[in-house]
Write an enzyme that holds these catalytic residues in place. Sequence first.
Site, PDB file in Angstrom:
ATOM      1  N   GLU A 174       0.809  -1.080   0.209  1.00  0.00           N
ATOM      2  CA  GLU A 174      -0.127   0.120   0.012  1.00  0.00           C
ATOM      3  C   GLU A 174       0.714   1.263  -0.004  1.00  0.00           C
ATOM      4  O   GLU A 174       1.837   1.065   0.611  1.00  0.00           O
ATOM      5  CB  GLU A 174      -0.822   0.100   1.333  1.00  0.00           C
ATOM      6  CG  GLU A 174      -2.317  -0.821   1.055  1.00  0.00           C
ATOM      7  CD  GLU A 174      -2.988  -0.796   2.212  1.00  0.00           C
ATOM      8  OE1 GLU A 174      -3.478  -1.853   2.762  1.00  0.00           O
ATOM      9  OE2 GLU A 174      -3.174   0.280   2.675  1.00  0.00           O
ATOM     10  N   LYS A 232       3.799 -16.479  -2.918  1.00  0.00           N
ATOM     11  CA  LYS A 232       3.377 -15.358  -2.334  1.00  0.00           C
ATOM     12  C   LYS A 232       3.075 -15.729  -0.725  1.00  0.00           C
ATOM     13  O   LYS A 232       3.538 -14.713  -0.003  1.00  0.00           O
ATOM     14  CB  LYS A 232       1.860 -15.201  -2.899  1.00  0.00           C
ATOM     15  CG  LYS A 232       0.943 -14.219  -2.173  1.00  0.00           C
ATOM     16  CD  LYS A 232       1.428 -12.909  -2.289  1.00  0.00           C
ATOM     17  CE  LYS A 232       0.590 -11.904  -1.579  1.00  0.00           C
ATOM     18  NZ  LYS A 232       0.911 -10.636  -1.966  1.00  0.00           N
ATOM     19  N   PHE A 277      13.292  -4.747   6.327  1.00  0.00           N
ATOM     20  CA  PHE A 277      12.456  -5.252   7.236  1.00  0.00           C
ATOM     21  C   PHE A 277      13.162  -5.833   8.355  1.00  0.00           C
ATOM     22  O   PHE A 277      12.926  -6.941   9.205  1.00  0.00           O
ATOM     23  CB  PHE A 277      11.755  -6.587   6.457  1.00  0.00           C
ATOM     24  CG  PHE A 277      10.521  -5.879   5.525  1.00  0.00           C
ATOM     25  CD1 PHE A 277      10.536  -5.150   4.634  1.00  0.00           C
ATOM     26  CD2 PHE A 277       9.068  -6.069   6.180  1.00  0.00           C
ATOM     27  CE1 PHE A 277       9.689  -4.679   3.656  1.00  0.00           C
ATOM     28  CE2 PHE A 277       8.102  -5.533   5.457  1.00  0.00           C
ATOM     29  CZ  PHE A 277       8.379  -4.844   4.191  1.00  0.00           C
ATOM     30  N   LEU A 278      14.007  -4.941   8.909  1.00  0.00           N
ATOM     31  CA  LEU A 278      14.457  -5.311  10.183  1.00  0.00           C
ATOM     32  C   LEU A 278      14.470  -4.087  11.451  1.00  0.00           C
ATOM     33  O   LEU A 278      15.240  -3.796  11.938  1.00  0.00           O
ATOM     34  CB  LEU A 278      16.297  -5.413   9.788  1.00  0.00           C
ATOM     35  CG  LEU A 278      16.729  -6.682   9.321  1.00  0.00           C
ATOM     36  CD1 LEU A 278      18.172  -6.855   9.224  1.00  0.00           C
ATOM     37  CD2 LEU A 278      16.137  -7.983  10.022  1.00  0.00           C
ATOM     38  N   LYS A 279      13.066  -3.392  11.011  1.00  0.00           N
ATOM     39  CA  LYS A 279      13.128  -2.134  11.950  1.00  0.00           C
ATOM     40  C   LYS A 279      12.060  -3.012  13.265  1.00  0.00           C
ATOM     41  O   LYS A 279      11.294  -3.261  12.982  1.00  0.00           O
ATOM     42  CB  LYS A 279      12.318  -1.157  11.260  1.00  0.00           C
ATOM     43  CG  LYS A 279      13.309  -0.311  10.535  1.00  0.00           C
ATOM     44  CD  LYS A 279      12.465   1.279  10.373  1.00  0.00           C
ATOM     45  CE  LYS A 279      12.954   1.647   9.017  1.00  0.00           C
ATOM     46  NZ  LYS A 279      12.021   1.645   7.912  1.00  0.00           N
ATOM     47  N   GLY A 285       1.338  -5.146  11.048  1.00  0.00           N
ATOM     48  CA  GLY A 285      -0.206  -4.758  11.107  1.00  0.00           C
ATOM     49  C   GLY A 285      -0.514  -4.828   9.400  1.00  0.00           C
ATOM     50  O   GLY A 285       0.291  -5.318   8.588  1.00  0.00           O
ATOM     51  N   CYS A 288      -2.294  -7.541   5.032  1.00  0.00           N
ATOM     52  CA  CYS A 288      -1.935  -8.691   4.363  1.00  0.00           C
ATOM     53  C   CYS A 288      -1.086  -9.519   5.384  1.00  0.00           C
ATOM     54  O   CYS A 288      -1.308 -10.778   5.483  1.00  0.00           O
ATOM     55  CB  CYS A 288      -0.990  -8.125   3.418  1.00  0.00           C
ATOM     56  SG  CYS A 288      -1.979  -7.433   1.892  1.00  0.00           S
ATOM     57  N   LYS A 348       0.473   1.992   8.980  1.00  0.00           N
ATOM     58  CA  LYS A 348       1.806   2.431   8.595  1.00  0.00           C
ATOM     59  C   LYS A 348       1.737   3.832   7.896  1.00  0.00           C
ATOM     60  O   LYS A 348       0.632   4.261   7.384  1.00  0.00           O
ATOM     61  CB  LYS A 348       2.463   1.236   7.345  1.00  0.00           C
ATOM     62  CG  LYS A 348       1.817   1.441   6.084  1.00  0.00           C
ATOM     63  CD  LYS A 348       2.464   0.487   4.985  1.00  0.00           C
ATOM     64  CE  LYS A 348       2.142   0.616   3.561  1.00  0.00           C
ATOM     65  NZ  LYS A 348       2.845  -0.211   2.568  1.00  0.00           N
ATOM     66  N   ARG A 355      -6.721  -1.034   8.836  1.00  0.00           N
ATOM     67  CA  ARG A 355      -6.981  -2.584   8.932  1.00  0.00           C
ATOM     68  C   ARG A 355      -5.736  -3.232   9.623  1.00  0.00           C
ATOM     69  O   ARG A 355      -4.628  -3.146   8.896  1.00  0.00           O
ATOM     70  CB  ARG A 355      -7.331  -3.439   7.638  1.00  0.00           C
ATOM     71  CG  ARG A 355      -8.497  -2.924   6.870  1.00  0.00           C
ATOM     72  CD  ARG A 355      -9.022  -3.260   5.554  1.00  0.00           C
ATOM     73  NE  ARG A 355      -7.881  -2.996   4.633  1.00  0.00           N
ATOM     74  CZ  ARG A 355      -7.842  -3.249   3.186  1.00  0.00           C
ATOM     75  NH1 ARG A 355      -8.702  -4.408   3.109  1.00  0.00           N
ATOM     76  NH2 ARG A 355      -6.861  -2.885   2.570  1.00  0.00           N
TER      77      ARG A 355
HETATM   78  C1  UDX Z   1       2.982  -5.967   2.348  1.00  0.00           C
HETATM   79  C2  UDX Z   1       3.974  -6.475   1.386  1.00  0.00           C
HETATM   80  O1  UDX Z   1       5.042  -5.781   1.763  1.00  0.00           O
HETATM   81  C3  UDX Z   1       3.525  -6.397  -0.109  1.00  0.00           C
HETATM   82  O2  UDX Z   1       4.585  -7.051  -0.998  1.00  0.00           O
HETATM   83  C4  UDX Z   1       2.408  -7.424  -0.228  1.00  0.00           C
HETATM   84  O3  UDX Z   1       1.914  -7.555  -1.287  1.00  0.00           O
HETATM   85  C5  UDX Z   1       1.118  -6.922   0.807  1.00  0.00           C
HETATM   86  O4  UDX Z   1       1.635  -7.039   2.009  1.00  0.00           O
HETATM   87  P1  UDX Z   1       1.789  -3.646   3.090  1.00  0.00           P
HETATM   88  O5  UDX Z   1       1.071  -4.467   3.913  1.00  0.00           O
HETATM   89  O6  UDX Z   1       1.232  -2.576   2.280  1.00  0.00           O
HETATM   90  O7  UDX Z   1       2.342  -4.700   2.280  1.00  0.00           O
HETATM   91  O8  UDX Z   1       2.767  -3.253   4.084  1.00  0.00           O
HETATM   92  P2  UDX Z   1       4.327  -3.089   4.173  1.00  0.00           P
HETATM   93  O9  UDX Z   1       5.127  -1.865   4.077  1.00  0.00           O
HETATM   94  O10 UDX Z   1       5.012  -4.293   3.850  1.00  0.00           O
HETATM   95  O11 UDX Z   1       4.586  -3.126   5.829  1.00  0.00           O
HETATM   96  C6  UDX Z   1       3.615  -4.265   6.641  1.00  0.00           C
HETATM   97  C7  UDX Z   1       3.801  -3.942   8.223  1.00  0.00           C
HETATM   98  O12 UDX Z   1       5.214  -4.247   8.689  1.00  0.00           O
HETATM   99  C8  UDX Z   1       3.593  -2.339   8.608  1.00  0.00           C
HETATM  100  O13 UDX Z   1       2.789  -2.566   9.608  1.00  0.00           O
HETATM  101  C9  UDX Z   1       5.194  -2.041   8.915  1.00  0.00           C
HETATM  102  O14 UDX Z   1       4.937  -1.050   9.894  1.00  0.00           O
HETATM  103  C10 UDX Z   1       5.712  -3.161   9.424  1.00  0.00           C
HETATM  104  N1  UDX Z   1       7.197  -3.427   9.247  1.00  0.00           N
HETATM  105  C11 UDX Z   1       7.598  -3.254   8.071  1.00  0.00           C
HETATM  106  C12 UDX Z   1       7.639  -3.330  10.491  1.00  0.00           C
HETATM  107  O15 UDX Z   1       7.267  -3.235  11.676  1.00  0.00           O
HETATM  108  N2  UDX Z   1       9.245  -3.252  10.516  1.00  0.00           N
HETATM  109  C13 UDX Z   1       9.780  -3.548   9.161  1.00  0.00           C
HETATM  110  O16 UDX Z   1      11.277  -3.476   9.254  1.00  0.00           O
HETATM  111  C14 UDX Z   1       9.191  -3.162   8.227  1.00  0.00           C
END
Ligand code: UDX
Length: 461
Positions: A174, A232, A277-279, A285, A288, A348, A355
Amino acid sequence: MDLTEPSTRISVIGAGHVGLVTGACLAQAGHIVTMVENDSARLAGLRQSPPNVPIYEPGLQQLVEHLCLEAPERFRFTDSIREVVADSEAAFICVGTPQGETGEANLFYVERVATEIAEALVASGREHFVVIEKSTVPVRTGEAVRRTMERVLRRHGKDELPFEVVSNPEFLAEGTALRDFMSPDRIVVGVESTSGAEMMRRIYEPIIKSNADGKSEPEILITDVQSAELIKHASNSFLALRISFINAVANICERAGADIREVARGMGLDPRIGPHFLKAGVGFGGYCFPKDVAAFYHISKELGYPFELLKNVLEINEGQRILVIDKLRSALWNLKGKTIAIWGLAFKPNTEDMRGAPALDIIHLLQQEGALIVAYDPAVTNVIAEAVELKDSALAAAEGADAIVLVTEWKEFAELSDESLKSIATAMAYPVFIDGRNLLEPERMRNLGFEYHGIGVRRNT
Ligand code: UDX
């Protein structure tokens, strides 16, 4: 976009987030796209001039408007699957696959669409139609779609009518969905035959060639249907796993006097691990990740291999919401009657989507403790839960509060000046600041008068 490429007549079933992005991008790429939507209010909105796109996705309203105005012959809306199937070569199924009671994906809508497509094939006699699963579905859904369609054909004595089922999962995040579609890292296609693969190549050719963003050509991975379906669920679960992994390490950091920001950086410098994705924070949330991890776990059990690691991923994620309550309790003692300001509600930044938002879980837990909730989000302006008072600025939410919990890392919060932060600290009853995303510098925040707590952040920094 090279519109001299031969275009394909495509139907896209379901004008939700994935469907609208898919349909609009394919039309923009030169294909002739008909969108099917069965919600009459949504359909009416999309058909009005200018169209009303009921989804918050940067650039989508403009793209849909542009297509409806400039290329109506390539982009239109209807409510009839029968009509579009008769007139197209392939259909993308983009209907919802909501989470069922025990975590399983609810495939009711997918089944209904598969049945209707088969009925339309019977009516039109169209052969070699390609049915493309785009919605996120568990492995072996393709098989179920085929069985369902064959049953309908058999009932009408049309067993011999050839068709193909393809899996083409979406990887749209998103906020960046248009870019993700037009400039993908990879295109995954699971097919039953070479003609299915050819059709998918034809559909994606203009996107691959357009090389939007100047990236190198994306890899188009052609595989079998089951593998594509698994890619997926496995990809989203793996990303969720990384987040839970780093959150668990953050919890160890807190106990060991280490700092997760440095640990994550050190880990990410290894190219085999990488920095994404290491935060650490309050956990993942959105619509997805929570749903896909639960659905993947559910199907793994059904297949006779309960993938327990995934259960752990979800448990760690839940634990991160509880961690916030623990931190507040140790700073404020009893939470009953205390006012907690929530900064950021969307799951985010750069979306208004609530959602699966961590903020909802945290608010719920706080309300169970008897705390009073005020909240501010730059994009969410509607009341989101009972007894939550929405304010129109970060400062207004902080006034008189006993603590602030930063839940969503909006740029607006990162860019607050020393001056603004100082007045926020002064306006609070007690300046406790729980930074659920490690967005702000601990030392700076302490110097400005806050009692700052991050997630896995060293106390004496
Ligand atoms: C995700 C996938 O990235 C995408 O490829 C898929 O098709 C749908 O699901 P999205 O849900 O839009 O996309 O958000 P994304 O940016 O991936 O973040 C998901 C959640 O992870 C958020 O709540 C974000 O805050 C959290 N997050 C992400 C972390 O807590 N730490 C991180 O390092 C990265």
